[in-house]
Scaffold this active site. Structure first.
Site, PDB file in Angstrom:
ATOM      1  N   PHE A  45       0.826  -1.240  -0.146  1.00 21.51           N
ATOM      2  CA  PHE A  45       0.045  -0.060   0.004  1.00 21.51           C
ATOM      3  C   PHE A  45       1.174   1.126  -0.053  1.00 21.51           C
ATOM      4  CE2 PHE A  45      -2.320   3.523   1.486  1.00 21.51           C
ATOM      5  CZ  PHE A  45      -3.580   3.419   0.818  1.00 21.51           C
ATOM      6  N   ASP A  65       9.319   2.947   1.691  1.00 20.76           N
ATOM      7  CA  ASP A  65       8.542   3.769   2.063  1.00 20.76           C
ATOM      8  C   ASP A  65       8.236   3.507   3.554  1.00 20.76           C
ATOM      9  OD1 ASP A  65       5.779   4.472   2.748  1.00 20.76           O
ATOM     10  OD2 ASP A  65       4.836   3.558   1.027  1.00 20.76           O
ATOM     11  N   LYS A 105       3.256  11.264   6.813  1.00 22.48           N
ATOM     12  CA  LYS A 105       2.350  11.101   8.080  1.00 22.48           C
ATOM     13  C   LYS A 105       2.926  11.853   9.239  1.00 22.48           C
ATOM     14  CE  LYS A 105      -0.049   6.790   6.433  1.00 22.48           C
ATOM     15  NZ  LYS A 105      -1.239   7.462   6.306  1.00 22.48           N
TER      16      LYS A 105
END
Length: 402
Positions: free
Chosen positions: A141, A226, A255
């Site tokens: 994801f 990531d 984030k």
């Protein structure tokens, strides 16, 4: 009609139904606790998918944001501003790299990493133009843009958004043999999550990340990590890659970099990688804006203390010890994760992940399900141990129900 029901009904009438949130309407928050529009309190055990690593309403972050709001919030990159150089310098140093390319959202940062890898492949490695390949892992994801969903194996994220972007090779996560077979002379990068979050907090087998590092170095391929969800303290280290002593060529961050205050993301790499960009070849109006840089600088300063990483490591050990005890009773079939991050698989006879999440909500604990049978646990790193234990008690109570 209650205030909660009225707010949810209005949202469903006037917003696209691209999410299926739990039926709680948050009004205020502080630390690890949320209060809804009815005045009910909930313990946040999701932390905005790690965007709120430092908790809700963190004083240091709010003070940094307020001070910057009074000065200047946006210039665009048409001009310099006085927070940009410090942010890039400090973030590069935190990552042990030379350069930073700031963006806003995680998906933007992943898109930027893809463009970086392709441009590096054509201009540095010498791959024929239009032939670059990037190897990714199944069940990944990385975001929801059309390019990113082109290499997703999640049908909900991918279906009916084609035609899809070519140039990606998907291999099983954790399988070094498959990865090695997929890498060719036209491969420019391997893009993976050191821990797969959305897939259920999947930790790769020992030796996998060092194997990826060795293979990419040997074959002159960029290793892009990531760390949008796994990075910045969540796993007990600044970066999840550190658990196996691995340093990738490129970090993709987001984030928690914005502290839950503003969206901040970045691609961080050495000069021989990010130096491929020249003026006009990539950009973002809001990327690296003064407000984002001010908040990001405070996040970096907080991480430099090591306090949050240590807290995630110590409380994470406690969390995983307690969760693993649940596997003996049959209600939990597996527990995975690292630090203050766990994926908990629920036995079918005890309900779906969504049903367990709803039962926990009724008891004042907020988690979120994924892939049917799994609930994800990722509280703010500032959570008190007694609050964490209380949440675990509620989970035991829910799983003890017939």
């Amino acid at each position: 009609m209650s205030r909660t029901a009225d707010a949810i009904r209005s949202a469903e009438l006037h917003s696209a139904h691209n999410y299926h949130p739990l039926p709680v309407v948050v009004a205020t928050a502080e630390g690890a606790w949320l209060t809804d529009v009815e005045g009910r309190r909930y313990l946040d055990m999701l932390a905005g998918y790690s965007a709120l690593n430092f908790g809700h309403g963190n004083r240091r972050l709010l003070d940094a944001a307020r001070a910057q709001l009074e000065r200047v919030t946006l210039t665009s990159r048409a001009f310099h501003h006085d927070r940009f150089a410090d942010f890039c310098t400090e973030l590069a140093a935190l990552c042990g790299k030379d350069m930073v390319l700031p963006m806003n959202t995680g998906a933007e940062a992943v898109e930027t990493a893809v463009k970086t890898a392709r441009k590096w492949g054509y201009e540095v490695k010498g791959v024929p133009d239009g032939h670059a390949k990037i190897v990714v892992a199944a069940n990944n994801f990385h975001g929801r843009t059309t390019t990113i969903v082109s290499f997703s194996t999640d049908h909900e994220a991918r279906d009916h958004y084609g035609p899809y972007t070519p140039g990606f090779e998907i291999v099983p996560y954790g399988d070094l043999t498959a990865l090695e077979a997929a890498v060719t002379e036209n491969t420019v990068a391997v893009l993976i999550e050191p821990i797969q979050g959305e897939a259920g907090v999947l930790v790769p087998p020992p030796g996998y990340l060092p194997g990826v590092r060795a293979l990419t170095r040997e074959r002159n391929v960029l290793f892009i990590a990531d760390e949008i969800q796994s990075g910045l303290g969540r796993t007990g280290k600044t970066f999840a890659c550190e658990h196996e002593g691995v340093v990738p060529d490129v970090y993709v961050l987001g984030k928690a970099l914005g502290g839950g205050v503003v969206p901040v993301s970045a691609v961080v790499a050495d000069r021989d990688v990010l130096g491929v960009f020249k003026p006009g070849e990539h950009g973002s109006t809001f990327g690296g804006n003064p407000l984002a840089c001010a908040v990001g600088l405070e996040v970096i300063a907080m991480l430099r203390t090591g306090e949050y990483q240590q807290r995630a490591a110590e409380l994470g050990d406690h969390l995983h010890r307690e969760l693993n005890l649940l596997t003996g009773g049959g209600a939990v079939t597996a527990v995975r994760g690292r630090g203050l991050w766990a994926g908990v698989d629920i036995a079918p006879e005890h309900g779906t992940g969504r049903e367990v999440s709803e039962r926990l909500m009724a008891l004042g604990v907020l988690v979120k399900d994924t892939h049917g049978a799994t609930i994800r646990i990722a509280p703010p790193l500032v959570i008190a141990k007694e609050d964490l234990d209380w949440a675990l008690d509620q989970l035991r109570s829910v799983l003890a129900q017939d």
